[in-house]
Enzyme design. Sequence first.
Site, PDB file in Angstrom:
ATOM      1  CB  CYS A  46      -0.910   0.024   1.224  1.00 38.01           C
ATOM      2  SG  CYS A  46      -2.049  -1.351   1.287  1.00 38.01           S
TER       3      CYS A  46
HETATM    4  C1  BEZ Z   1       0.477  -4.647   1.814  1.00 39.09           C
HETATM    5  O1  BEZ Z   1       0.107  -3.521   1.517  1.00 39.09           O
HETATM    6  O2  BEZ Z   1       1.639  -4.981   1.655  1.00 39.09           O
HETATM    7  C2  BEZ Z   1      -0.501  -5.651   2.345  1.00 39.09           C
HETATM    8  C3  BEZ Z   1      -1.648  -5.231   3.001  1.00 39.09           C
HETATM    9  C4  BEZ Z   1      -2.514  -6.178   3.516  1.00 39.09           C
HETATM   10  C5  BEZ Z   1      -2.236  -7.522   3.345  1.00 39.09           C
HETATM   11  C6  BEZ Z   1      -1.112  -7.925   2.653  1.00 39.09           C
HETATM   12  C7  BEZ Z   1      -0.236  -6.980   2.143  1.00 39.09           C
END
Ligand code: BEZ
Length: 221
Positions: A46
């Site tokens: 994210c």
């Molecule tokens: C991420 O943004 O890396 C992420 C967020 C939630 C679950 C898995 C990865």
Amino acid sequence: MPGLTIGDTVPNLELDSTQGRIRIHDFVGDGYAIIFSHPADFTPVCTTEMAAMAGYAGEFEKRGVKLLGISCDDVASHKEWIKDIEAFKPGAKLTYPIMADPDRKAIKELNMVDPDEKDARGVSLPSRTLHIVGPDKTVKLSFLYPACTGRNMDEVLRAVDSLLTAARHKGKVATPANWKPGDRAVIGPSVSDEEASKLFPDGFETADLPSKKGYLRFTKV
Ligand code: BEZ
């Protein structure tokens, strides 16, 4: 029951954001807007996505397209997280608002829930959904990605350029596979050769295919 999809009116929700209270239809206004969700603040993929989107913000602005993020963390968390995002991409300024949906009502209405991805309490998180919304407040195009797959902002921009090209030509053209701005578009199946000759003064080229149906016609746009 299927959730929000192409052609549906985006719910006119009112939510807190990092830039104050936002009512979605007012935010979209008379132009296009991209509403995109991410699973959670302070997570790796994210953070890279939000930084990438900040880097593309100028390109969207040139096209009159507004950006609006959303996740189920609160505004205070989003504001702290923005510091990390900007530090990760030096020089980037996150100029677009991120809405907060701590009770997860909005992500349900916006069809942005990932049933496979849960927080520590076992509650579903948002997926990486992205809706491109038109001036009539309907969904024109959506991406639906899981948490493990960060989105490609070149593709988001390409999709916007395709939609704007089709809209400029009142739906009489579409863009073929791997199209990018500057490439030829195809003429839609509802347009006769006679109408196409009037609409496209530079003419068009029909692919010679075994069926001889003459349906694959390319033109400059
Ligand atoms: C991420 O943004 O890396 C992420 C967020 C939630 C679950 C898995 C990865």
